[in-house]
Design a protein around this motif. Structure first.
Motif, mmCIF file in Angstrom:
data_model
loop_
_atom_site.group_PDB
_atom_site.id
_atom_site.type_symbol
_atom_site.label_atom_id
_atom_site.label_comp_id
_atom_site.label_asym_id
_atom_site.label_seq_id
_atom_site.Cartn_x
_atom_site.Cartn_y
_atom_site.Cartn_z
ATOM 1 N N HIS A 135 -2.041 64.601 22.896
ATOM 2 C CA HIS A 135 -3.053 65.629 23.179
ATOM 3 C C HIS A 135 -2.505 66.770 24.010
ATOM 4 N N ILE A 136 -1.286 67.181 23.684
ATOM 5 C CA ILE A 136 -0.683 68.336 24.339
ATOM 6 C C ILE A 136 -1.391 69.606 23.873
ATOM 7 N N ILE A 137 -1.779 69.607 22.598
ATOM 8 C CA ILE A 137 -2.560 70.717 22.058
ATOM 9 C C ILE A 137 -3.996 70.222 21.908
ATOM 10 N N PRO A 138 -4.938 70.809 22.632
ATOM 11 C CA PRO A 138 -6.324 70.381 22.456
ATOM 12 C C PRO A 138 -6.765 70.700 21.028
ATOM 13 N N SER A 139 -7.683 69.902 20.499
ATOM 14 C CA SER A 139 -8.026 70.114 19.097
ATOM 15 C C SER A 139 -8.752 71.432 18.916
ATOM 16 N N GLN A 194 13.419 76.430 37.156
ATOM 17 C CA GLN A 194 14.243 75.294 36.733
ATOM 18 C C GLN A 194 13.719 74.649 35.457
ATOM 19 N N LEU A 195 12.844 75.382 34.788
ATOM 20 C CA LEU A 195 12.283 74.862 33.551
ATOM 21 C C LEU A 195 13.407 74.677 32.531
ATOM 22 N N ASN A 196 13.598 73.439 32.130
ATOM 23 C CA ASN A 196 14.673 73.175 31.188
ATOM 24 C C ASN A 196 14.212 72.071 30.244
ATOM 25 N N ILE A 197 13.807 72.482 29.080
ATOM 26 C CA ILE A 197 13.267 71.503 28.141
ATOM 27 C C ILE A 197 14.390 71.056 27.217
ATOM 28 N N LYS A 198 14.823 69.813 27.399
ATOM 29 C CA LYS A 198 15.977 69.347 26.633
ATOM 30 C C LYS A 198 15.580 68.500 25.446
ATOM 31 N N SER A 199 14.338 68.053 25.436
ATOM 32 C CA SER A 199 13.913 67.220 24.307
ATOM 33 C C SER A 199 12.411 67.259 24.163
ATOM 34 N N TYR A 200 11.961 66.742 23.055
ATOM 35 C CA TYR A 200 10.527 66.633 22.768
ATOM 36 C C TYR A 200 9.844 65.851 23.886
ATOM 37 N N ASN A 201 10.450 64.721 24.275
ATOM 38 C CA ASN A 201 9.836 63.884 25.303
ATOM 39 C C ASN A 201 9.768 64.594 26.650
ATOM 40 N N ASP A 202 10.832 65.361 26.948
ATOM 41 C CA ASP A 202 10.841 66.219 28.129
ATOM 42 C C ASP A 202 9.603 67.091 28.161
ATOM 43 N N PHE A 203 9.400 67.752 27.036
ATOM 44 C CA PHE A 203 8.316 68.710 26.921
ATOM 45 C C PHE A 203 6.971 68.010 27.107
ATOM 46 N N VAL A 204 6.821 66.864 26.452
ATOM 47 C CA VAL A 204 5.559 66.137 26.555
ATOM 48 C C VAL A 204 5.300 65.713 27.992
ATOM 49 N N SER A 205 6.354 65.290 28.709
ATOM 50 C CA SER A 205 6.093 64.827 30.071
ATOM 51 C C SER A 205 5.748 65.992 30.999
ATOM 52 N N ILE A 206 6.368 67.156 30.775
ATOM 53 C CA ILE A 206 5.977 68.337 31.551
ATOM 54 C C ILE A 206 4.519 68.683 31.270
ATOM 55 N N CYS A 207 4.179 68.633 29.990
ATOM 56 C CA CYS A 207 2.811 68.967 29.599
ATOM 57 C C CYS A 207 1.799 67.995 30.193
ATOM 58 N N ASP A 208 2.198 66.709 30.270
ATOM 59 C CA ASP A 208 1.299 65.714 30.862
ATOM 60 C C ASP A 208 0.974 66.061 32.309
ATOM 61 N N LYS A 209 2.016 66.501 33.035
ATOM 62 C CA LYS A 209 1.819 66.893 34.431
ATOM 63 C C LYS A 209 0.801 68.026 34.525
ATOM 64 N N VAL A 210 0.978 69.009 33.633
ATOM 65 C CA VAL A 210 0.095 70.175 33.637
ATOM 66 C C VAL A 210 -1.345 69.745 33.358
ATOM 67 N N LYS A 211 -1.474 68.821 32.418
ATOM 68 C CA LYS A 211 -2.802 68.356 32.022
ATOM 69 C C LYS A 211 -3.511 67.710 33.205
ATOM 70 N N GLY A 212 -2.720 66.994 34.011
ATOM 71 C CA GLY A 212 -3.278 66.340 35.194
ATOM 72 C C GLY A 212 -3.902 67.334 36.162
ATOM 73 N N HIS A 213 -3.465 68.582 36.106
ATOM 74 C CA HIS A 213 -4.006 69.593 37.010
ATOM 75 C C HIS A 213 -5.102 70.426 36.354
ATOM 76 N N GLY A 214 -5.593 69.961 35.232
ATOM 77 C CA GLY A 214 -6.747 70.615 34.622
ATOM 78 C C GLY A 214 -6.443 71.823 33.761
ATOM 79 N N VAL A 236 -4.774 73.612 30.195
ATOM 80 C CA VAL A 236 -4.421 73.297 28.813
ATOM 81 C C VAL A 236 -2.889 73.316 28.741
ATOM 82 N N PRO A 237 -2.252 72.234 28.280
ATOM 83 C CA PRO A 237 -0.785 72.229 28.272
ATOM 84 C C PRO A 237 -0.196 73.265 27.309
ATOM 85 N N LEU A 238 -0.557 73.155 26.020
ATOM 86 C CA LEU A 238 0.026 74.064 25.027
ATOM 87 C C LEU A 238 -1.096 74.685 24.216
ATOM 88 N N SER A 239 -1.164 76.017 24.271
ATOM 89 C CA SER A 239 -2.205 76.710 23.512
ATOM 90 C C SER A 239 -1.659 77.049 22.136
#
Lengths: 427, 289
Positions: A255-259, A172-192, A194-197
């Protein structure tokens, strides 16, 4: 030990002869003679999956065409254009070569390639069979200089397992906007994870900025004549800066992309990252590493309209006075054959530039390809000019990296990129 | 003519080198100078423009910063690559067990090519799996540091560390030869006079290696000014151009942008810098005679 004078002279003579002989002997590849038919020396810059795929294509062609021998010579990607130019200069030009479509303006300025309208027509290549975007840059002053082979573009790769463990259903992955993407990535980050490589240096971030810029409705980066940049003029300025800000935020705010990931591909392949933005050339490589955990999607529409960075490999005819008309003809026979069998090239992950190939059963049988085949209709290229290729323009890339590393404020950095580009276009 | 006949074999033996030297060193030097005065298109026109290329460089901030970066590298690398090799030479010259092994180990990196050195260190200095970060993680520093790209300082530290690791062995060998040339009697006499080990090092060893030190310093000066390979491969001149040196600038201008005029002019500026350095060296060397 006493050696007679004459012997000394003799020994010296032998040594000299030996040196000269080594210096003058031709290299092995060039002395390889093929008994029958013509030999076409074909240069490309393909490594990885691209390299093995093109090897197979050339092999297959040579097997099916006994009277033509295509001799593929692969040059290093980073040095490719340097070598091509020096080869033409040194009278050792190949008969046929690959070029990026947005690089042919420079090759033409430098006098490295020649038009191929007649040659292409003679083997029945029809320009209408290709996708529109790469064709635009293939024509200079009404003459065709390049025959597009593919469209390679950025895709969004994801790791299904990682998404699942972060409570996101990959189906059901459906990225409709930048903010959508960031919030999905935030969830991923919470689980340890890397959101976006994604890397922080090189041309990658520039391609993302370009993608954002066009998605936000920015118009062409340069004016029509290719003499001046237009992304800092009154109509585009705000868009260019906003696109840069959104890119900057990925690294430094959300910080979706780690430095500074040193090897984004390896990180994604190791299963530690949820997303990776990479080129079509990585599809099979990633598939090999992650198996069915790999998901491949088109570049999402983060902002108002679809757009994605892309480039095309094309065939060009280098200036080569030693190429006989027969060799030119046979080189075109090879090009035509590759275009007709471009589904083989799609194995490397790219979208064939030849539209008709998408309907072949062989293309349809390849995994993932249909997820992104239609991206060809909204791809955006870096501007083609006679002097500057933004992808390998270190001044521009350094300025951009300075922005991402917080050395230069975003708005000022965009202005400076414009100034650099303007100066280079005048040089 | 008698001389020529007599030394015929010598001349003949020199001939191959002379031909190659003229063809591949002398001719390019002259040609390079001519190109530096031209607006030079590889396949197009070559137009004489006088000193315009040199003028261009003096107004190009990228060139000026690349000179500055090179100077920084020289200032840090030369002392390191003089002091560390000297200490290494002292170690392997001391009568310790396995000194031959130490000699070999310290010298070994020197025989590796720049691409091997750089790819090994790139892998070790990277993050998310690099050896250096893994060790830091193991001792409790939980950060993913990309040494070669994260910040200007770290990038320079990486380049310096790799260069020292790679090339210290060469200078060590020069020092070792000098140390072994010092007459043993001096140390024996000093021991009889009750001199400490420290005093012997300061008053016998150091003065004895003065000439070699001058040689090492200037060889290192020239080598450091010419730094390119490891920077090109480790940092790519980054982050954001912070480690671009003169030679990388020459390479970029000539072979990425194909502006051979400014590229050749930049290499002549480097040539003059090195010429001045070499002249100073000759003066100093002849003074110590």
């Amino acid at each position: 030990m006493k050696v007679a004078g004459k012997t000394k002279v003799l020994v010296a003579g032998v040594l000299i002869a030996g040196t000269l002989a080594t210096a003058c002997s031709p290299s092995q590849t060039q002395s390889a003679v093929h008994q029958s038919g013509t030999t076409i020396v074909f240069w490309d810059l393909f490594g990885g999956a691209d390299g093995t795929t093109m090897n197979q294509i050339v092999k297959k062609f040579n097997q099916t065409h006994p009277s033509i021998h295509v001799q593929e010579e692969t040059q290093d990607w980073g040095q490719y254009y340097t070598k091509l130019i020096t080869a033409v200069l040194g009278g050792k030009a190949p008969d046929l070569a690959i070029s990026h479509v947005d690089h042919i303006g420079i090759l033409k300025t430098q006098g490295v390639i020649e038009p191929l309208d007649k040659e292409a027509a003679s083997v029945g290549i029809k320009w209408s069979q290709f996708f529109e975007p790469p064709m635009k840059d293939a024509v200079i002053n009404g003459k065709h200089y390049a025959i597009p082979l593919d469209i390679h573009t950025y895709l969004l790769f994801y790791n299904k397992k990682v998404l699942q463990s972060a409570g996101i259903s990959p189906s059901q992955l459906n990225i409709k906007s930048y903010n959508d993407f960031v919030s999905i990535c935030d969830k991923v980050k919470g689980h340890g994870y890397v959101p976006l490589s994604f890397g922080e240096s090189g041309w990658g971030p520039l391609a993302i900025w370009e993608t954002f810029y066009y998605q936000m409705g920015g118009t062409s980066l340069l004016n029509k004549a290719g003499t001046k940049e237009t992304f800092t003029d009154a109509t585009n300025d705000a868009v260019a800066i906003k696109a840069m800000q959104k890119l900057y935020d990925l690294y430094n705010t959300s910080h979706i992309i780690p430095s500074n990931i040193s090897n984004p591909d390896e990180l994604f392949k190791s299963g530690k990252a949820a997303f990776c933005i990479e080129g079509t050339w990585s599809v099979d490589d990633f598939h090999k590493a992650l198996g069915d955990q790999l998901g491949v999607a088109q570049m999402p529409v983060f902002f108002q309209q679809p757009a994605a960075w892309a480039d095309s490999h094309t065939f060009v005819l280098p200036v080569n006075p030693n190429r006989t008309p027969e060799q030119t003809k046979d080189a075109m026979v090879f090009v035509k054959w590759v275009e007709d069998h471009a589904w083989m090239w799609a194995k490397a992950g790219h979208i064939p530039a030849n539209k008709t190939v998408q309907n072949t059963p062989q293309f349809k049988a390849l995994p993932y390809r249909r997820n992104y085949g239609s991206q060809a209709s909204f791809v955006k290229y870096f501007p083609m000019t006679g002097t500057v290729w933004m992808m390998s323009d270190n001044e521009i890339l350094n300025e951009l990296q300075g922005i991402l590393l917080k050395q230069t404020p975003v708005a000022q950095g965009v202005q400076e990129m414009g100034q650099i580009l303007d100066r280079q276009l005048q040089e | 003519m008698v001389g020529v006949r007599k030394y015929m074999p010598s001349y003949l033996l020199m001939l191959p080198f002379l031909i190659l030297y003229l063809l591949f060193t002398f001719y390019p030097i002259v040609r390079g100078f001519i190109i530096s005065l031209q607006k030079f298109y590889v396949l197009g026109t070559k137009e004489f423009v006088g000193l315009a290329n040199y003028n261009y460089l003096l107004h190009d901030s990228t060139f000026l910063s690349s000179v500055w970066h090179t100077v920084i590298f020289v200032v840090f690398s030369v002392p390191l690559l003089v002091i560390i090799p000297f200490c290494l030479a002292l170690i392997v010259n001391a009568p310790i067990k396995g000194r031959k092994i130490y000699q070999a180990v310290f010298f070994l990196p020197m025989i590796l090519g720049v691409s091997v050195v750089s790819s090994v260190w790139s892998a070790m200095l990277g993050n998310y799996g690099g050896l250096v970060d893994a060790v830091l993680n193991a001792i409790g520093i939980h950060q993913e540091i990309n040494w070669t790209a994260q910040s200007t300082q770290l990038a320079w530290i990486s380049v310096l560390a790799v260069t020292v690791w790679w090339t210290a062995g060469f200078n060590m060998v020069l020092y070792l030869a000098a140390l072994q040339d010092i007459p043993k009697e001096l140390y024996e006499a000093a021991s009889l006079d009750g001199a400490s080990g420290w005093a012997k090092t300061c008053f016998i060893t150091l003065p004895s290696v003065k000439r070699v030190t001058i040689l090492v310093v200037f060889l290192q000066f020239i080598a450091s000014f010419n730094v390119f390979g490891q920077i090109f491969l480790l940092t790519g001149g980054g982050p954001a151009g912070a480690t671009t040196t003169i030679v990388s600038y020459i390479y970029e201008k000539s072979f990425s942008e194909f502006l051979f005029g400014p590229g050749a002019a930049a290499s002549y500026i480097l040539f003059f810098i090195l010429l001045i350095v070499s002249l100073i060296q000759l003066r100093l060397m002849s003074k110590t005679e």
